[in-house]
Design a protein around this motif. Structure first.
Motif, PDB file in Angstrom:
ATOM      1  N   PHE A 165      15.656 -36.766  23.703  1.00  0.00           N
ATOM      2  CA  PHE A 165      16.590 -35.703  24.057  1.00  0.00           C
ATOM      3  C   PHE A 165      16.815 -34.753  22.875  1.00  0.00           C
ATOM      4  CE2 PHE A 165      21.119 -34.356  24.042  1.00  0.00           C
ATOM      5  CZ  PHE A 165      21.082 -33.493  25.137  1.00  0.00           C
ATOM      6  N   PHE A 166      17.091 -35.293  21.701  1.00  0.00           N
ATOM      7  CA  PHE A 166      17.393 -34.454  20.538  1.00  0.00           C
ATOM      8  C   PHE A 166      16.167 -33.669  20.054  1.00  0.00           C
ATOM      9  CE2 PHE A 166      20.926 -37.631  19.684  1.00  0.00           C
ATOM     10  CZ  PHE A 166      21.911 -36.778  20.130  1.00  0.00           C
ATOM     11  N   LEU A 167      14.972 -34.165  20.332  1.00  0.00           N
ATOM     12  CA  LEU A 167      13.770 -33.467  19.874  1.00  0.00           C
ATOM     13  C   LEU A 167      13.237 -32.454  20.888  1.00  0.00           C
ATOM     14  CD1 LEU A 167      11.734 -36.302  18.097  1.00  0.00           C
ATOM     15  CD2 LEU A 167      12.927 -34.390  17.036  1.00  0.00           C
ATOM     16  N   TYR A 168      13.565 -32.640  22.181  1.00  0.00           N
ATOM     17  CA  TYR A 168      12.949 -31.796  23.203  1.00  0.00           C
ATOM     18  C   TYR A 168      13.927 -30.912  23.987  1.00  0.00           C
ATOM     19  CZ  TYR A 168       8.262 -33.686  22.746  1.00  0.00           C
ATOM     20  OH  TYR A 168       7.009 -34.008  22.265  1.00  0.00           O
ATOM     21  N   TYR A 169      15.167 -31.314  24.074  1.00  0.00           N
ATOM     22  CA  TYR A 169      16.105 -30.524  24.875  1.00  0.00           C
ATOM     23  C   TYR A 169      16.399 -29.189  24.188  1.00  0.00           C
ATOM     24  CZ  TYR A 169      20.312 -29.168  27.424  1.00  0.00           C
ATOM     25  OH  TYR A 169      21.235 -28.478  28.175  1.00  0.00           O
ATOM     26  N   GLU A 170      16.479 -28.138  24.995  1.00  0.00           N
ATOM     27  CA  GLU A 170      16.817 -26.799  24.498  1.00  0.00           C
ATOM     28  C   GLU A 170      18.239 -26.459  24.927  1.00  0.00           C
ATOM     29  OE1 GLU A 170      14.995 -25.115  22.514  1.00  0.00           O
ATOM     30  OE2 GLU A 170      13.182 -26.354  22.645  1.00  0.00           O
ATOM     31  N   PRO A 171      19.217 -26.540  24.006  1.00  0.00           N
ATOM     32  CA  PRO A 171      20.619 -26.260  24.355  1.00  0.00           C
ATOM     33  C   PRO A 171      20.787 -24.855  24.935  1.00  0.00           C
ATOM     34  CG  PRO A 171      20.453 -27.254  22.177  1.00  0.00           C
ATOM     35  CD  PRO A 171      19.064 -26.912  22.592  1.00  0.00           C
ATOM     36  N   LYS A 172      21.652 -24.741  25.940  1.00  0.00           N
ATOM     37  CA  LYS A 172      21.841 -23.465  26.621  1.00  0.00           C
ATOM     38  C   LYS A 172      22.964 -22.619  25.993  1.00  0.00           C
ATOM     39  CE  LYS A 172      18.759 -24.327  29.787  1.00  0.00           C
ATOM     40  NZ  LYS A 172      18.304 -25.654  29.276  1.00  0.00           N
ATOM     41  N   LYS A 173      24.004 -23.283  25.452  1.00  0.00           N
ATOM     42  CA  LYS A 173      25.144 -22.542  24.913  1.00  0.00           C
ATOM     43  C   LYS A 173      25.302 -22.716  23.409  1.00  0.00           C
ATOM     44  CE  LYS A 173      27.853 -22.702  29.202  1.00  0.00           C
ATOM     45  NZ  LYS A 173      29.142 -23.126  29.819  1.00  0.00           N
ATOM     46  N   PHE A 174      25.203 -23.951  22.958  1.00  0.00           N
ATOM     47  CA  PHE A 174      25.444 -24.219  21.542  1.00  0.00           C
ATOM     48  C   PHE A 174      24.112 -24.416  20.804  1.00  0.00           C
ATOM     49  CE2 PHE A 174      28.966 -25.950  24.050  1.00  0.00           C
ATOM     50  CZ  PHE A 174      30.018 -25.197  23.552  1.00  0.00           C
ATOM     51  N   PHE A 175      24.189 -24.436  19.473  1.00  0.00           N
ATOM     52  CA  PHE A 175      23.013 -24.661  18.620  1.00  0.00           C
ATOM     53  C   PHE A 175      21.900 -23.652  18.916  1.00  0.00           C
ATOM     54  CE2 PHE A 175      25.075 -28.811  19.219  1.00  0.00           C
ATOM     55  CZ  PHE A 175      25.372 -29.122  17.899  1.00  0.00           C
ATOM     56  N   GLN A 176      22.273 -22.407  19.014  1.00  0.00           N
ATOM     57  CA  GLN A 176      21.297 -21.366  19.297  1.00  0.00           C
ATOM     58  C   GLN A 176      20.608 -20.894  18.012  1.00  0.00           C
ATOM     59  OE1 GLN A 176      20.612 -20.275  22.626  1.00  0.00           O
ATOM     60  NE2 GLN A 176      21.765 -22.167  22.910  1.00  0.00           N
ATOM     61  N   ASP A 177      19.407 -20.332  18.188  1.00  0.00           N
ATOM     62  CA  ASP A 177      18.622 -19.746  17.094  1.00  0.00           C
ATOM     63  C   ASP A 177      18.396 -20.765  15.969  1.00  0.00           C
ATOM     64  OD1 ASP A 177      18.561 -17.347  18.504  1.00  0.00           O
ATOM     65  OD2 ASP A 177      20.513 -16.745  17.689  1.00  0.00           O
ATOM     66  N   LYS A 178      18.779 -20.378  14.732  1.00  0.00           N
ATOM     67  CA  LYS A 178      18.508 -21.248  13.591  1.00  0.00           C
ATOM     68  C   LYS A 178      19.387 -22.499  13.580  1.00  0.00           C
ATOM     69  CE  LYS A 178      16.804 -17.623  10.486  1.00  0.00           C
ATOM     70  NZ  LYS A 178      16.973 -16.965   9.165  1.00  0.00           N
ATOM     71  N   LYS A 179      20.478 -22.471  14.343  1.00  0.00           N
ATOM     72  CA  LYS A 179      21.368 -23.633  14.394  1.00  0.00           C
ATOM     73  C   LYS A 179      20.740 -24.808  15.141  1.00  0.00           C
ATOM     74  CE  LYS A 179      25.658 -20.937  14.134  1.00  0.00           C
ATOM     75  NZ  LYS A 179      26.933 -20.598  14.830  1.00  0.00           N
ATOM     76  N   ILE A 180      19.612 -24.553  15.795  1.00  0.00           N
ATOM     77  CA  ILE A 180      18.947 -25.617  16.545  1.00  0.00           C
ATOM     78  C   ILE A 180      18.540 -26.764  15.630  1.00  0.00           C
ATOM     79  CG2 ILE A 180      16.645 -24.630  16.292  1.00  0.00           C
ATOM     80  CD1 ILE A 180      18.006 -26.413  19.404  1.00  0.00           C
ATOM     81  N   ILE A 181      18.343 -26.482  14.345  1.00  0.00           N
ATOM     82  CA  ILE A 181      17.940 -27.516  13.396  1.00  0.00           C
ATOM     83  C   ILE A 181      18.990 -28.626  13.317  1.00  0.00           C
ATOM     84  CG2 ILE A 181      18.965 -26.297  11.435  1.00  0.00           C
ATOM     85  CD1 ILE A 181      15.795 -28.536  11.427  1.00  0.00           C
ATOM     86  N   TRP A 182      20.288 -28.257  13.448  1.00  0.00           N
ATOM     87  CA  TRP A 182      21.350 -29.260  13.406  1.00  0.00           C
ATOM     88  C   TRP A 182      21.302 -30.170  14.630  1.00  0.00           C
ATOM     89  CZ3 TRP A 182      23.112 -29.734   8.796  1.00  0.00           C
ATOM     90  CH2 TRP A 182      23.208 -28.623   7.960  1.00  0.00           C
ATOM     91  N   PHE A 183      20.928 -29.586  15.744  1.00  0.00           N
ATOM     92  CA  PHE A 183      20.776 -30.404  16.955  1.00  0.00           C
ATOM     93  C   PHE A 183      19.592 -31.359  16.805  1.00  0.00           C
ATOM     94  CE2 PHE A 183      19.161 -31.138  21.265  1.00  0.00           C
ATOM     95  CZ  PHE A 183      20.311 -31.615  21.881  1.00  0.00           C
ATOM     96  N   ARG A 184      18.478 -30.861  16.260  1.00  0.00           N
ATOM     97  CA  ARG A 184      17.297 -31.712  16.061  1.00  0.00           C
ATOM     98  C   ARG A 184      17.591 -32.849  15.085  1.00  0.00           C
ATOM     99  NH1 ARG A 184      15.631 -30.021  20.478  1.00  0.00           N
ATOM    100  NH2 ARG A 184      14.555 -28.020  20.603  1.00  0.00           N
TER     101      ARG A 184
END
Length: 412
Positions: A165-184
């Protein structure tokens, strides 16, 4: 001029290779259950050998053979469930709710058995509080050895689902753009959970600490390096996807078409085999380092019997468990992670049949044991309740449970 050979990564449905892997996740699960059922024969043989030491030399060889089969089931189930997780890639909510709910259900079931049946039986003998019951079963479960630690396999599958989930899911509202690294980076959470579980199991196994049963049921059950193998596989899938889209100038539609090819499945099987060899080597190296450290700490370098006992304890909590991945490589080369079998209702009956066969092995095995070893069994039971052969400080806790814990350890 000879026709230029098309690389496997460039194959499409129009120019696909002929080789088609025959195994889906269902076949891997069936093979895994066969190994589990056969492995239970070792328990019966060991029980006979412990009850009647005169028969031990004859039974030990066969018991070791059937016991070794148990190590093959976990990798098969892991890879089979990996395929199911990946096939549900676009349904992360279902995946997390299913494995999370199953893990919670097993946790509640374990506590129900301890507090309702276990405490109920203990209460009929001597007044026992909820906390005492949890503490005593926290001693009893590790005393069962490997079988005691392998309880809630859905926790492992839930951790695998979280990593995916953390490696493949694309958040729709949060962790956008460069912040996606924190989600990963949240993929580290299930990794830390696994590491924490292994540290706790290690300390329990070597008697550095004890924990109540309601904490014990939160521990992972699969060998830690198998979780590492799963992580490496999904990371590799992610790298391959980016490579196809960016470096090979493929569209997402072309990528999805390529994933349906036999060529893609063959590449994945080869990559899987390579990763399993690497993980198995790492498992052996790390396990050897831990073995050496424990042996030095216990001054056991020249005591072969004690070293073997340490190896057995490390094996119980999951070390050395990834070596079987190498032996199973021929099976995995015949496996397609994208193949979906027809009539999925059959999947529901596979564990039912497997559990039924396990019960048959135990019922028939215990029946044969009782009929052949009844006089010796009666003497063993008398020794448990009389306390004649139980060290006064062994295990701690209530008197009866203390004797049972000692008896179970004597059978390991």
């Amino acid at each position: 001029m000879a026709e230029k050979k098309i690389k496997l990564r460039d194959r499409t449905l129009k120019n696909d290779i002929n080789f088609k892997a025959p195994f889906s996740y269902r076949e891997l699960r069936i093979i895994g259950w066969v190994f589990i059922v056969l492995a239970q024969i070792a328990v019966i043989l060991n029980l006979n050998g412990k009850i009647n030491p005169n028969s031990a030399p004859f039974l030990d060889g066969w018991a070791n053979f059937f016991q070794s089969l148990s190590y093959f089931s976990l990798p098969l189930f892991l890879v089979a469930n990996m395929a199911c997780i990946i096939q549900k890639r676009n349904n992360f909510k279902y995946m997390l709710l299913f494995y999370g709910g199953a893990a919670l259900g097993m946790y509640l079931l374990g506590n129900f058995v301890v507090f309702h049946y276990g405490r109920g039986i203990m209460n009929s003998i001597s007044p026992t509080s909820w906390g005492e019951a949890a503490d005593l079963f926290g001693l009893l479960l590790p005393a069962l050895g490997k079988n005691g630690y392998v309880f809630n396999i859905f926790i492992d599958l839930f951790l695998c689902s979280l990593m995916y989930f953390f490696l493949y899911y694309e958040p729709k509202k949060f962790f956008q753009d460069k912040k996606i690294i924190w989600f990963r980076l949240m993929v580290l959470l299930p990794i830390f959970y696994e590491i924490g579980s292994m540290v706790i199991k290690f300390r329990i196994t070597f008697f550095y600490m004890t924990i109540p049963s309601y904490v014990f049921f939160f521990l992972t059950s699969k060998p830690p390096f198998m979780l590492l193998a799963f992580l490496l596989l999904i990371v590799l899938f992610k790298i391959d996807e980016r490579k196809h889209i960016k470096k090979l100038n493929k569209s997402e539609k072309e990528l999805e078409e390529h994933k349906k090819t036999n060529a893609h499945n063959l590449v994945v099987s080869i990559q899987m085999s390579i990763i399993f060899v690497i993980v198995a080597i790492l498992d052996i190296i790390v396990s050897f380092i831990i073995l050496a450290s424990v042996a030095v700490n216990m001054h056991a370098l020249e005591d072969k019997a004690l070293i073997q006992a340490i190896i057995n304890q490390l094996t119980n909590i999951g070390f050395y468990g990834s070596a079987t991945l190498v032996i199973l490589i021929p099976v995995f080369l015949l496996f397609s992670y994208r193949k979906e079998p027809k009539n999925k209702e059959i999947d529901k009956f596979i564990p039912i049949v497997g559990i039924g066969l396990i019960l048959f092995v135990y019922v028939e095995g215990i029946f044969q044991t009782i009929t052949h070893q009844l006089p010796i069994i009666i003497e063993k039971i008398k020794s448990i309740f009389s306390g004649e052969d139980t060290p006064p400080e062994e295990g701690g806790g209530g008197e009866l449970i203390r004797r049972i814990v000692h008896f179970i350890r004597s059978l390991r």
